[in-house]
Every structure is written in C-alpha cells, then in structure tokens.
Design a protein around this motif. Structure first.
Motif, PDB file in Angstrom:
ATOM      1  N   VAL A  22       0.843  -1.203   0.000  1.00 40.36           N
ATOM      2  CA  VAL A  22       0.000   0.000   0.000  1.00 40.36           C
ATOM      3  C   VAL A  22       0.876   1.250   0.000  1.00 40.36           C
ATOM      4  CG1 VAL A  22      -1.601   1.329   1.436  1.00 40.36           C
ATOM      5  CG2 VAL A  22      -1.984  -1.111   1.077  1.00 40.36           C
ATOM      6  N   LEU A  23       2.045   1.163   0.611  1.00 44.42           N
ATOM      7  CA  LEU A  23       2.934   2.328   0.695  1.00 44.42           C
ATOM      8  C   LEU A  23       3.438   2.791  -0.672  1.00 44.42           C
ATOM      9  CD1 LEU A  23       4.973   1.416   3.885  1.00 44.42           C
ATOM     10  CD2 LEU A  23       3.087   3.052   3.668  1.00 44.42           C
ATOM     11  N   SER A  24       3.208   2.009  -1.698  1.00 42.26           N
ATOM     12  CA  SER A  24       3.631   2.431  -3.038  1.00 42.26           C
ATOM     13  C   SER A  24       2.894   3.684  -3.492  1.00 42.26           C
ATOM     14  CB  SER A  24       3.439   1.297  -4.045  1.00 42.26           C
ATOM     15  OG  SER A  24       2.078   0.971  -4.164  1.00 42.26           O
ATOM     16  N   PHE A  25       1.804   4.053  -2.782  1.00 39.09           N
ATOM     17  CA  PHE A  25       1.082   5.281  -3.138  1.00 39.09           C
ATOM     18  C   PHE A  25       1.962   6.509  -2.948  1.00 39.09           C
ATOM     19  CE2 PHE A  25       0.401   5.507   1.399  1.00 39.09           C
ATOM     20  CZ  PHE A  25       0.221   6.853   1.684  1.00 39.09           C
ATOM     21  N   ILE A  71      -0.112   5.706   8.876  1.00 35.71           N
ATOM     22  CA  ILE A  71      -0.383   5.232  10.244  1.00 35.71           C
ATOM     23  C   ILE A  71      -1.226   3.952  10.200  1.00 35.71           C
ATOM     24  CG2 ILE A  71      -1.666   5.767  12.359  1.00 35.71           C
ATOM     25  CD1 ILE A  71      -0.701   8.703  11.946  1.00 35.71           C
ATOM     26  N   ILE A  72      -2.225   3.915   9.332  1.00 41.12           N
ATOM     27  CA  ILE A  72      -3.067   2.721   9.198  1.00 41.12           C
ATOM     28  C   ILE A  72      -2.224   1.527   8.742  1.00 41.12           C
ATOM     29  CG2 ILE A  72      -4.966   1.675   7.879  1.00 41.12           C
ATOM     30  CD1 ILE A  72      -5.905   3.563  10.074  1.00 41.12           C
ATOM     31  N   VAL A  73      -1.367   1.731   7.754  1.00 43.82           N
ATOM     32  CA  VAL A  73      -0.524   0.642   7.252  1.00 43.82           C
ATOM     33  C   VAL A  73       0.411   0.146   8.351  1.00 43.82           C
ATOM     34  CG1 VAL A  73       1.325   0.058   5.624  1.00 43.82           C
ATOM     35  CG2 VAL A  73      -0.660   1.343   4.839  1.00 43.82           C
ATOM     36  N   CYS A  74       0.995   1.064   9.114  1.00 41.61           N
ATOM     37  CA  CYS A  74       1.894   0.676  10.207  1.00 41.61           C
ATOM     38  C   CYS A  74       1.134  -0.068  11.304  1.00 41.61           C
ATOM     39  CB  CYS A  74       2.601   1.903  10.785  1.00 41.61           C
ATOM     40  SG  CYS A  74       3.788   2.635   9.652  1.00 41.61           S
ATOM     41  N   ARG A  75      -0.059   0.407  11.630  1.00 41.07           N
ATOM     42  CA  ARG A  75      -0.886  -0.264  12.641  1.00 41.07           C
ATOM     43  C   ARG A  75      -1.228  -1.679  12.187  1.00 41.07           C
ATOM     44  NH1 ARG A  75      -6.017  -0.137  12.178  1.00 41.07           N
ATOM     45  NH2 ARG A  75      -7.201  -1.234  13.706  1.00 41.07           N
TER      46      ARG A  75
END
Length: 186
Positions: free
Chosen positions: A83-86, A162-166
């Motif tokens: 998802v972080l590829s955004f 933050i959502i991805v890390c959580r």
C-alpha cells in the motif's frame, strides 16, 4: 479443517471412539482438532497407529500446514506493505496490493484479508479525491484564501501511513483482525 479431524472423519470414527482407540483423553483429541497443533511423542505414535500411517508421514502433513500458514501470513504482510507504493505511484495503494492479492487469493485467509486491505484503500482514495476537490472552496471560505490542498494531502497521506503501520504491527503478531468496512468493492 484440521488433519486429525479430517482423517478421523475419513475413517468414520467419532472423537470418543478415537480417544478410546488411542488411549488419549477426549479433551486431547478435541484440542488437537481445534488447534491443529502438531502432535509429539506418544500422541503422534498412537494417532499414527490409529490412522494406520507412519508417524513421519503424519508429522510431514502437519509441517506442510505450518508452512502454508507462514506463507499466507507473509503474503498478507506484503499486500499490506505494498500500500505504501502510493507515496511514489498514483493509485499505487490500490494497484500493487490488487496485483499481489490476485496472485495469492486461492487461500481463504489471503483472499479475505487482502479484500479488506484493498477495499479500505479504495474508500481512502475516493475520500481523498473528494477532499482534494473541495479543499480550494473550503480554504477560500474558512481560511481567507489560504490554499489548504497540500495540508489535506499530507494529512491524508500521514493517516494512511499510520493505518498501514498499525496493520503491520497487528500482522506481525499474527492478528488478522484488520478493518472490515461495510462497503465492499471487491
């Protein structure tokens, strides 16, 4: 379904009959079936005899299950982190996870959790697009001609990170209880 339960049913035993045949307690049989834990020592030996298979073959079946679970968890972690590829690719938060999900979605767990991650990202992108479209008007109305579009963009990106890390922390603990939004796109 656990290996013990599947084999027991295939042979036509009830849990009580298997317990009696092996000399194990009914509770042990129930625990083996519910947890799918790998039996060891005496338990492995008596189950192998009851199922009429070699202990090494039974043990290998449990090792294959463990390998599959680890592989599923790794796939889900990759989907989440992709998802972080955004940050570098427009709509990368949807495209890359979608590609990874489609590749590994044969597994029920990967399919369900991958859908949750991608659905959340689709909704996030739609809300972000609406906020970015409205921010010039809101900025003009409430902030005396100050452009707030970059603030909205960076705040939204920070929220998504933050959502991805959580989610990554939860997945590292093998907790697959990720947000399940009522709106489903896939």
């Amino acid at each position: 379904m656990s290996i013990v339960k599947k084999t027991r049913r295939r042979l036509g035993y009830t849990q009580a009959e298997l317990a009696k045949k092996t000399g194990l307690s009914l509770r042990t049989i129930q625990r083996l079936e519910s947890n799918n834990n790998k039996p060891k020592g005496h338990t492995l030996t008596v189950l192998s005899e009851a199922f009429n298979i070699k202990p090494s073959v039974l043990q290998k079946q449990f090792q294959n299950i463990e390998r599959t679970k680890k592989s599923e968890a790794t796939s889900i972690r990759f989907i989440n982190l992709s998802v972080l590829s955004f940050l570098g690719i427009p709509f990368g938060n949807i495209i890359l996870p979608l590609i990874l999900w489609r590749k590994d979605r044969k597994s029920k767990l990967v399919d369900e959790i991958g859908r949750r991650i991608i659905n959340f990202q689709i909704i996030f992108s739609a809300i972000l697009a609406i906020l970015l479209c409205l921010s010039p008007f809101i900025g003009r109305k409430f902030f005396s001609n100050t452009s707030i579009i970059l603030y909205v963009l960076f705040a939204s990106y920070a929220f998504n990170i933050i959502i991805v890390c959580r989610n990554a922390i939860k997945l590292q603990r093998n907790n697959f209880d990720l947000p399940n939004l009522p709106i489903r796109f896939i």
